[in-house]
Design a protein around this motif. Structure first.
Motif, mmCIF file in Angstrom:
data_model
loop_
_atom_site.group_PDB
_atom_site.id
_atom_site.type_symbol
_atom_site.label_atom_id
_atom_site.label_comp_id
_atom_site.label_asym_id
_atom_site.label_seq_id
_atom_site.Cartn_x
_atom_site.Cartn_y
_atom_site.Cartn_z
ATOM 1 N N GLY A 71 26.915 43.599 31.128
ATOM 2 C CA GLY A 71 26.422 44.688 30.295
ATOM 3 C C GLY A 71 27.572 45.405 29.638
ATOM 4 O O GLY A 71 27.996 46.452 30.116
ATOM 5 N N PRO A 72 28.108 44.840 28.548
ATOM 6 C CA PRO A 72 29.264 45.474 27.905
ATOM 7 C C PRO A 72 28.895 46.793 27.247
ATOM 8 O O PRO A 72 27.786 46.954 26.736
ATOM 9 C CB PRO A 72 29.694 44.444 26.863
ATOM 10 N N PRO A 73 29.819 47.739 27.266
ATOM 11 C CA PRO A 73 29.581 49.011 26.581
ATOM 12 C C PRO A 73 29.744 48.853 25.073
ATOM 13 O O PRO A 73 30.046 47.768 24.582
ATOM 14 C CB PRO A 73 30.646 49.925 27.183
ATOM 15 N N TRP A 74 29.627 49.926 24.361
ATOM 16 C CA TRP A 74 29.643 49.916 22.907
ATOM 17 C C TRP A 74 31.034 49.711 22.302
ATOM 18 O O TRP A 74 31.166 49.540 21.101
ATOM 19 C CB TRP A 74 29.075 51.240 22.397
ATOM 20 N N LEU A 75 32.091 49.717 23.078
ATOM 21 C CA LEU A 75 33.465 49.677 22.561
ATOM 22 C C LEU A 75 33.764 48.408 21.776
ATOM 23 O O LEU A 75 33.256 47.329 22.086
ATOM 24 C CB LEU A 75 34.456 49.798 23.720
ATOM 25 N N VAL B 84 40.387 47.218 40.595
ATOM 26 C CA VAL B 84 39.700 47.870 39.477
ATOM 27 C C VAL B 84 39.478 46.867 38.346
ATOM 28 O O VAL B 84 38.411 46.846 37.713
ATOM 29 C CB VAL B 84 40.493 49.108 38.986
ATOM 30 N N SER B 85 40.452 46.022 38.101
ATOM 31 C CA SER B 85 40.314 44.999 37.061
ATOM 32 C C SER B 85 39.194 44.017 37.414
ATOM 33 O O SER B 85 38.415 43.630 36.537
ATOM 34 C CB SER B 85 41.624 44.241 36.866
ATOM 35 N N CYS B 86 39.125 43.628 38.670
ATOM 36 C CA CYS B 86 38.031 42.743 39.102
ATOM 37 C C CYS B 86 36.689 43.403 38.808
ATOM 38 O O CYS B 86 35.781 42.767 38.256
ATOM 39 C CB CYS B 86 38.143 42.412 40.588
ATOM 40 N N PHE B 87 36.559 44.663 39.164
ATOM 41 C CA PHE B 87 35.324 45.397 38.873
ATOM 42 C C PHE B 87 35.052 45.400 37.371
ATOM 43 O O PHE B 87 33.936 45.126 36.919
ATOM 44 C CB PHE B 87 35.401 46.838 39.395
ATOM 45 N N PHE B 88 36.068 45.724 36.584
ATOM 46 C CA PHE B 88 35.961 45.786 35.126
ATOM 47 C C PHE B 88 35.437 44.468 34.560
ATOM 48 O O PHE B 88 34.479 44.449 33.792
ATOM 49 C CB PHE B 88 37.355 46.120 34.563
ATOM 50 N N PHE B 89 36.055 43.357 34.956
ATOM 51 C CA PHE B 89 35.671 42.072 34.395
ATOM 52 C C PHE B 89 34.313 41.590 34.890
ATOM 53 O O PHE B 89 33.584 40.936 34.143
ATOM 54 C CB PHE B 89 36.761 41.029 34.650
ATOM 55 N N VAL B 90 33.952 41.924 36.110
ATOM 56 C CA VAL B 90 32.633 41.536 36.614
ATOM 57 C C VAL B 90 31.553 42.420 35.995
ATOM 58 O O VAL B 90 30.567 41.935 35.432
ATOM 59 C CB VAL B 90 32.583 41.601 38.156
ATOM 60 N N ARG B 91 31.724 43.722 36.080
ATOM 61 C CA ARG B 91 30.705 44.660 35.618
ATOM 62 C C ARG B 91 30.365 44.469 34.145
ATOM 63 O O ARG B 91 29.201 44.400 33.754
ATOM 64 C CB ARG B 91 31.187 46.107 35.862
ATOM 65 N N PHE B 92 31.382 44.361 33.304
ATOM 66 C CA PHE B 92 31.126 44.278 31.877
ATOM 67 C C PHE B 92 30.816 42.864 31.398
ATOM 68 O O PHE B 92 30.563 42.655 30.211
ATOM 69 C CB PHE B 92 32.277 44.905 31.089
ATOM 70 N N SER B 93 30.795 41.909 32.308
ATOM 71 C CA SER B 93 30.313 40.571 31.955
ATOM 72 C C SER B 93 28.798 40.569 31.813
ATOM 73 O O SER B 93 28.231 39.694 31.167
ATOM 74 C CB SER B 93 30.720 39.555 33.028
ATOM 75 N N PHE C 108 37.469 41.082 24.883
ATOM 76 C CA PHE C 108 37.167 41.239 26.304
ATOM 77 C C PHE C 108 37.013 39.888 26.998
ATOM 78 O O PHE C 108 37.569 39.670 28.082
ATOM 79 C CB PHE C 108 35.893 42.064 26.499
ATOM 80 N N GLU C 109 36.262 38.976 26.402
ATOM 81 C CA GLU C 109 36.025 37.680 27.032
ATOM 82 C C GLU C 109 37.335 36.906 27.209
ATOM 83 O O GLU C 109 37.534 36.236 28.214
ATOM 84 C CB GLU C 109 35.019 36.858 26.226
ATOM 85 N N HIS C 110 38.238 37.023 26.256
ATOM 86 C CA HIS C 110 39.527 36.338 26.375
ATOM 87 C C HIS C 110 40.419 36.998 27.426
ATOM 88 O O HIS C 110 41.129 36.319 28.167
ATOM 89 C CB HIS C 110 40.206 36.247 25.012
ATOM 90 N N LEU C 111 40.373 38.329 27.505
ATOM 91 C CA LEU C 111 41.105 39.024 28.567
ATOM 92 C C LEU C 111 40.578 38.589 29.935
ATOM 93 O O LEU C 111 41.347 38.334 30.864
ATOM 94 C CB LEU C 111 40.969 40.538 28.412
ATOM 95 N N LYS C 112 39.256 38.511 30.044
ATOM 96 C CA LYS C 112 38.616 38.117 31.293
ATOM 97 C C LYS C 112 39.009 36.697 31.686
ATOM 98 O O LYS C 112 39.381 36.443 32.835
ATOM 99 C CB LYS C 112 37.095 38.230 31.144
ATOM 100 N N MET C 113 38.955 35.767 30.752
ATOM 101 C CA MET C 113 39.324 34.380 31.060
ATOM 102 C C MET C 113 40.791 34.278 31.461
ATOM 103 O O MET C 113 41.141 33.527 32.383
ATOM 104 C CB MET C 113 39.039 33.477 29.862
#
Length: 173
Positions: free
Chosen positions: A159-163, A148-157, A40-45
């Protein structure tokens, strides 16, 4: 901007974002920067890095009077969505074919090669997409997915879910 220039700018921005939070400790950088070695962190970067590179490129086109908003914004949006997944897909070629590496030099070399390739391939795809005249629906879809991607990368930065996408591989060793 030429694909090679875009690739190296992408590598530079990605490299800065990879370490920015760790070096500075600034909490607002959690949104853009890596905080672990998870996928996730690499996708976000990659997402934010290519976004920065595309913004610079669009600004340069605008300054030169060559910006075609409908096709250029569409091409940038789609490519910003694509590049993180190129990073992930190509990164996993090495372990899929050769298995686990035990050297930092091999990991670092592969990471630089993958990141550069992702930026270069993104630039090539973006250049081709700019030649298209997408429908209004397709442009809206691309921008909606970008939002939606912006939301995804901000939100889960924060509080990441269990995935498993969010698991730092360092904790698995």
């Amino acid at each position: 901007m030429r694909p090679a220039g875009k690739a190296f700018l992408f590598l530079a921005v990605f490299s800065i974002l990879h370490f920015a939070h760790q070096v500075t400790g600034w909490s607002f950088l959690r949104v853009f920067s890596g905080t672990s070695e998870s996928v996730f962190e690499h996708l976000k970067m990659a997402f934010w890095s290519y976004g920065v590179v595309s913004a610079v490129d669009l600004w340069l086109q605008w300054r030169a009077g060559r910006l075609e908003p409908a096709s250029d914004l569409f091409a940038s949006a789609l490519t910003i969505l694509l590049v993180p997944w190129v990073v992930a897909i190509v990164w996993y070629l090495w372990p899929g074919i050769l298995g686990k590496t035990d050297t930092l030099a091999a990991d670092l070399g592969w990471a630089i090669a993958v990141t550069t390739f992702a930026g270069w391939s993104g630039a090539l795809v973006e250049r081709e997409l700019r030649r298209l005249e997408p429908s209004r629906t397709t442009r809206v879809l691309a921008l909606a997915l970008l939002a939606v991607s912006c939301f995804f990368f901000v939100r889960f930065s924060f509080g990441p879910p269990w995935l498993d996408l969010f698991v730092d591989p360092a904790v698995l060793r």
